[in-house]
Design an enzyme around this catalytic site. Structure first.
Site, mmCIF file in Angstrom:
data_model
loop_
_atom_site.group_PDB
_atom_site.id
_atom_site.type_symbol
_atom_site.label_atom_id
_atom_site.label_comp_id
_atom_site.label_asym_id
_atom_site.label_seq_id
_atom_site.Cartn_x
_atom_site.Cartn_y
_atom_site.Cartn_z
ATOM 1 N N ARG B 2 0.852 -1.187 0.000
ATOM 2 C CA ARG B 2 0.000 0.000 0.000
ATOM 3 C C ARG B 2 0.897 1.250 0.000
ATOM 4 O O ARG B 2 2.095 1.181 0.259
ATOM 5 C CB ARG B 2 -0.923 0.013 1.213
ATOM 6 C CG ARG B 2 -0.184 -0.173 2.528
ATOM 7 C CD ARG B 2 -0.926 0.418 3.675
ATOM 8 N NE ARG B 2 -0.970 1.849 3.555
ATOM 9 C CZ ARG B 2 0.058 2.654 3.858
ATOM 10 N NH1 ARG B 2 1.201 2.160 4.282
ATOM 11 N NH2 ARG B 2 -0.049 3.964 3.726
ATOM 12 N N GLY B 3 0.281 2.415 -0.272
ATOM 13 C CA GLY B 3 1.037 3.653 -0.380
ATOM 14 C C GLY B 3 1.398 3.841 -1.842
ATOM 15 O O GLY B 3 2.080 3.005 -2.431
ATOM 16 N N ALA B 4 0.939 4.966 -2.424
ATOM 17 C CA ALA B 4 1.086 5.150 -3.866
ATOM 18 C C ALA B 4 2.533 4.958 -4.339
ATOM 19 O O ALA B 4 2.775 4.203 -5.291
ATOM 20 C CB ALA B 4 0.546 6.521 -4.276
ATOM 21 N N ARG B 45 -5.015 -2.081 -8.802
ATOM 22 C CA ARG B 45 -5.533 -0.921 -8.059
ATOM 23 C C ARG B 45 -5.839 0.205 -9.044
ATOM 24 O O ARG B 45 -5.023 0.487 -9.926
ATOM 25 C CB ARG B 45 -4.505 -0.413 -7.037
ATOM 26 C CG ARG B 45 -4.007 -1.439 -6.012
ATOM 27 C CD ARG B 45 -5.069 -1.778 -4.980
ATOM 28 N NE ARG B 45 -5.515 -0.648 -4.204
ATOM 29 C CZ ARG B 45 -4.921 -0.211 -3.092
ATOM 30 N NH1 ARG B 45 -3.834 -0.800 -2.644
ATOM 31 N NH2 ARG B 45 -5.415 0.808 -2.432
ATOM 32 N N GLN B 150 -4.527 2.791 9.160
ATOM 33 C CA GLN B 150 -3.112 2.983 8.826
ATOM 34 C C GLN B 150 -2.449 3.998 9.765
ATOM 35 O O GLN B 150 -1.252 3.903 10.033
ATOM 36 C CB GLN B 150 -2.952 3.456 7.373
ATOM 37 C CG GLN B 150 -3.334 2.432 6.327
ATOM 38 C CD GLN B 150 -4.784 2.556 5.899
ATOM 39 O OE1 GLN B 150 -5.622 3.096 6.627
ATOM 40 N NE2 GLN B 150 -5.104 2.031 4.728
ATOM 41 N N ASP B 191 -2.502 9.970 -3.696
ATOM 42 C CA ASP B 191 -2.477 8.787 -4.552
ATOM 43 C C ASP B 191 -2.492 9.144 -6.031
ATOM 44 O O ASP B 191 -2.020 8.396 -6.873
ATOM 45 C CB ASP B 191 -3.636 7.852 -4.211
ATOM 46 C CG ASP B 191 -3.437 7.240 -2.845
ATOM 47 O OD1 ASP B 191 -3.809 7.889 -1.853
ATOM 48 O OD2 ASP B 191 -2.852 6.147 -2.768
ATOM 49 N N ASN B 201 -6.577 11.205 -2.275
ATOM 50 C CA ASN B 201 -5.798 10.614 -1.190
ATOM 51 C C ASN B 201 -6.762 9.817 -0.314
ATOM 52 O O ASN B 201 -7.970 9.790 -0.569
ATOM 53 C CB ASN B 201 -5.066 11.700 -0.373
ATOM 54 C CG ASN B 201 -4.066 11.101 0.606
ATOM 55 O OD1 ASN B 201 -3.263 10.257 0.218
ATOM 56 N ND2 ASN B 201 -4.105 11.513 1.855
ATOM 57 N N LYS B 202 -6.231 9.177 0.700
ATOM 58 C CA LYS B 202 -7.028 8.324 1.591
ATOM 59 C C LYS B 202 -8.328 8.996 2.011
ATOM 60 O O LYS B 202 -8.354 10.190 2.310
ATOM 61 C CB LYS B 202 -6.175 8.013 2.828
ATOM 62 C CG LYS B 202 -6.825 7.142 3.879
ATOM 63 C CD LYS B 202 -7.300 5.814 3.345
ATOM 64 C CE LYS B 202 -6.198 5.051 2.643
ATOM 65 N NZ LYS B 202 -6.702 3.981 1.756
#
Lengths: 306, 306
Positions: B2-4, B45, B150, B191, B201-202
């Protein structure tokens, strides 16, 4: 016990129980029993003003008694009255609030302000129940309401039992849901409303009001006049309960964060009056300027000595 | 994964592995192996553009190979370059971002944009690490970031390991923390950033930006230029991943809601450019008008064929 109105009702019954079980025979002994129980109950929670309101109402009612037996009977009767009035008042709140929604309304709510938080009908959820009965409610967006998940555990259960269509969403999705145009109104309960209309409610309510404002969505509070504290001039006079870090660090017993982590866990926040479009009480829908309309709603109320 | 940025790096290494394990001897076979692996990886994704960016960069680099062996070597080398450049770029982002904070800054962050989301240093948390190294950081407010937590699981761990003072807070407390005057800046990762500066983003980032704006607090995004998608004109062109209801209904395996409940679980939201005070990239701090400054940041970048 949780939910400002239910906290008040439970406190009133607590005094009634203290009266029934009081080990004495004269009014002096009864007053001592009620004073002791009242102090214990009053210290349990700082934010919901319904607690102090209900205790004071029972104590004031009992003060008119001329015998021990009469005092006990008044305590029990007043607690029952507070309970019955809350249900009745909730139904009025429901009807008044439902009239604010347009047919097919999609409403967001936070935490639980339903039957499980009141005498048995609900404030914010009472409005939704009334709107649903009238066929005017299309959908409800329920925020899960971390840390204690009252939305996920309680509101989701109540709405499912009532057959109201809803989706459960993380608290952090509220902004997107509004921005997507899926919300016509936001309605929450309250734990204490100051004389100027500033309203304390479950943590997260303030940011919903900011988001509603930013997205042109009306934000309503539904609460009985027993939640209005005219002695609190503004929200600055409302104490905010800070609760155990464990509520954040553990979810239903499961640890979610590493050891050695500091936590901030304020249980409530204050929504400033200017973000609140209306406050729906059993005595009418108060609109700004709240200084006048909330005082009017309170003074139209039932006599304080029940 | 995870994490762009880390998704991009992992995808590049994925192609390198596909090249190393390719069952063939000529360039045609290698290209087929990479095409197949690329398609599989690309479909994993939808939101983080770093995924497509890294895949395209490796594929483009390999297209210059004249033998099978050279192609494999280029794939491996390009993946390593992407990884190394990300760490280097993060350190530049860290220095540039730290310079935006005043000494004694108290910063709020959301989700995890740290070493665990990147090649090993961090974007938003890279800024905080750099500010901490310079002694300029007083405190960090970490939102737990439901549903996958997270913030609670990853950012809390990273900050604790780095000795940065912080508190962990429910997502719904962010507004109150800002209103209490405890936050000097909000910094998150991203992201995908559209050409006009709209940034995905999240989930929950959009509402932080609205709250920061309402409270007069600057809102920054820290992200490498590999997160900028100049082909997306605005945030409307960014696909938002909708994830499993189970992420909301269960926390670390524990059920938190009744059966039979519908869930909305968008993994990201889009913060409109007008709520973003600056976008910190490895090629400089972009400010509005983003159409110009983001294009400049991208074109100052390293050659796309590594």
């Amino acid at each position: 016990v949780r939910g400002a109105p239910l906290i008040g009702i439970a406190a009133a019954y607590g005094l009634a129980l203290a009266a029934v079980h009081c080990d004495g025979h004269d009014l002096k002994a009864l007053r001592q029993c009620l004073r002791d129980a009242g102090e214990t109950l009053r210290a349990t929670r700082p934010t919901a003003v319904n607690l102090a309101w209900a205790l004071d109402r029972v104590l004031r009612a009992v003060s008119s008694a001329s015998t021990f037996g009469e005092g006990v009977a008044i305590a029990v009767r007043t607690a029952r009255t507070i309970h019955e009035e809350d249900i009745e008042g909730n139904r009025r709140i429901g009807r008044l609030g439902a009239a604010l929604l347009r047919p097919g309304a999609r409403v967001m709510t936070h935490c639980n302000a339903g039957a499980l938080a009141t005498g048995g009908y609900g404030t914010a959820l009472g409005v939704l129940a009334a709107a649903h009965e009238e066929g005017a409610l299309q959908h409800v967006h329920v925020n899960e309401t971390r840390p204690l998940l009252q939305g996920a555990r309680l509101t989701a259960w109540e709405l499912r039992e009532s057959g109201v269509p809803f989706t459960l969403e993380p608290d952090s999705a509220a902004g997107l849901t509004m921005r997507r145009g899926l919300v016509d109104a936001v309605i929450t309960g309250a734990d204490r409303i100051a004389a100027n209309g500033d309203a304390a409610n479950k943590i997260g309510t303030y940011q919903l009001a900011v988001l509603a404002h930013a997205n042109g969505i009306p934000f309503y509070i539904a609460a009985p006049t027993s939640t209005i504290d005219l002695a609190a001039a503004t929200g600055d006079d409302i104490p905010i309960e800070e609760r155990s870090p464990d509520e954040v660090l553990c979810v239903r017993g499961t640890r979610i964060a590493p050891e050695g982590v500091l936590v901030s866990n304020p249980a409530f926040d204050v929504t400033p009056a200017e973000l609140i479009d209306a406050i729906i009480t059993e005595n009418g829908v108060a609109r700004p300027p709240y200084e006048r309309t909330l005082a009017e709603a309170c003074h139209q109320g039932v006599p304080a000595h029940g």
